[in-house]
Design a protein around this motif. Structure first.
Motif, PDB file in Angstrom:
ATOM      1  N   GLY A 258       9.912   3.944   1.879  1.00 36.94           N
ATOM      2  CA  GLY A 258       8.770   4.705   1.871  1.00 36.94           C
ATOM      3  C   GLY A 258       7.445   3.619   2.327  1.00 36.94           C
ATOM      4  N   GLN A 259       7.649   2.405   1.747  1.00 33.65           N
ATOM      5  CA  GLN A 259       6.630   1.248   2.153  1.00 33.65           C
ATOM      6  C   GLN A 259       6.761   1.191   3.582  1.00 33.65           C
TER       7      GLN A 259
ATOM      8  N   VAL B 224       3.190   9.251  -3.338  1.00 34.81           N
ATOM      9  CA  VAL B 224       2.697   8.074  -3.748  1.00 34.81           C
ATOM     10  C   VAL B 224       2.283   7.973  -5.447  1.00 34.81           C
TER      11      VAL B 224
ATOM     12  N   HIS C 253       4.843   3.942  -2.300  1.00 39.22           N
ATOM     13  CA  HIS C 253       5.429   5.041  -1.311  1.00 39.22           C
ATOM     14  C   HIS C 253       7.026   5.523  -1.817  1.00 39.22           C
TER      15      HIS C 253
ATOM     16  N   ASP D 132       0.428   1.835  -7.297  1.00 42.65           N
ATOM     17  CA  ASP D 132       1.165   2.985  -6.474  1.00 42.65           C
ATOM     18  C   ASP D 132       2.255   2.187  -5.589  1.00 42.65           C
TER      19      ASP D 132
ATOM     20  N   PHE E 203       4.880  10.873   2.885  1.00 47.53           N
ATOM     21  CA  PHE E 203       3.655   9.846   2.688  1.00 47.53           C
ATOM     22  C   PHE E 203       2.827  10.310   1.199  1.00 47.53           C
TER      23      PHE E 203
ATOM     24  N   ALA F 121       5.457   3.714   5.748  1.00 51.40           N
ATOM     25  CA  ALA F 121       3.997   3.798   5.815  1.00 51.40           C
ATOM     26  C   ALA F 121       3.180   2.638   6.149  1.00 51.40           C
TER      27      ALA F 121
END
Length: 274
Positions: free
Chosen positions: A204-205, A181, A169, A167, A178, A208
């Protein structure tokens, strides 16, 4: 972590040298002034075969777009799209307005290879872009088979491929983001789904609070390196009246930078389908 990845192969893992123009380009041979449902249904059947079987994309050339209002264009996209899939509840019209447009992907810079994230409930299955007005120069569409990239990764760096079955993000920092994913590669029902956007993965990572591990960065870098091979890339220019349809689970798309006439901006209508 997936450790038994196998080649996808077959016609969806095409390259530029194996893909014929007749596989992806269809000319509307007869005038369709009223775009009647019987004619549209036959055209939709051909499009669905290209999208779901091979090569995962199609350009339908010759739509009557000149002189049509935005409402008529929206209706055209929705009507034809409904014969292929379920249109998302969104405003179809999309105007790209060059250097003054702040939103990434809608300006005149080149656009890296990606699949569309879409909004809830997730990435759309199909993406449609109807060209209403082309740029003065540039703006070529770029297409790559995600299945071909997968098989090259398996051949050249099999130790990195399992990372892309984990996965990631795909987001920018909100609660909704969030929820985006999913892996780059997912096996389901005998198929392999591809979802990729390096820009949104990195954002995204970070948002997060989960920085990418070195092994994940290496896998993403290997993916990007394979995308630089020109033999994987199908390039073409959309003309006014061209409808580009893309299987968003199989084919990555991008675009070269463009120059436009500020008095007559490059203009496309977009539709997402499930």
């Amino acid at each position: 972590m997936v450790t038994n990845a196998t080649p996808i192969g077959g016609p969806t893992a095409w390259t530029r040298s194996t893909l014929r123009e007749q596989d992806w380009l269809h000319h509307i041979s007869q005038p369709l002034p009223e775009l009647g449902i019987p004619a549209l249904t036959l055209l939709a059947k051909k499009a669905k075969a290209a999208l779901e079987e091979s090569p995962g994309l199609m350009v339908i050339r010759g739509w009557p777009v000149e002189g049509r209002s935005e409402e008529q264009i929206d209706l055209l996209c929705y009507t034809f799209g409904s014969l292929i899939g379920a249109p998302r509840a969104q405003k179809t019209g999309l105007v790209t307005t060059g250097a003054n447009q702040p939103r990434r992907g809608m300006d005149d810079r080149g656009l890296a290879f990606h699949t569309d994230r879409g909004g809830p409930p997730g990435p759309p299955h199909l993406v449609g872009l109807l060209c209403l007005r082309a740029a003065v120069r540039g703006g070529e569409s770029l297409m790559v088979s995600g299945h071909a990239v997968h098989d090259r990764l398996l051949e050249e760096c099999p130790d990195l491929l399992p990372e892309l079955y984990e996965d990631f993000h795909f987001g920018a920092g909100t609660v909704t983001d969030f929820d985006r994913v999913y892996p780059v590669f997912t096996r389901y029902a005998g198929r392999v789904r591809v979802q990729y956007n390096r820009h949104w993965i990195e954002r995204g990572q970070e948002a997060a609070g989960k920085p990418l591990a070195p092994s994940a960065v290496a896998a993403l870098d290997a993916f990007d390196e394979i995308l630089t091979d020109p033999d994987l890339v199908l390039r073409f220019s959309l003309r006014p009246g061209d409808l580009l349809l893309v299987n968003n689970d199989v084919v990555l798309h991008g675009r070269t930078a463009f120059t436009e006439d500020p008095r007559a901006r490059r203009r496309l209508a977009r539709i997402w389908l499930d």
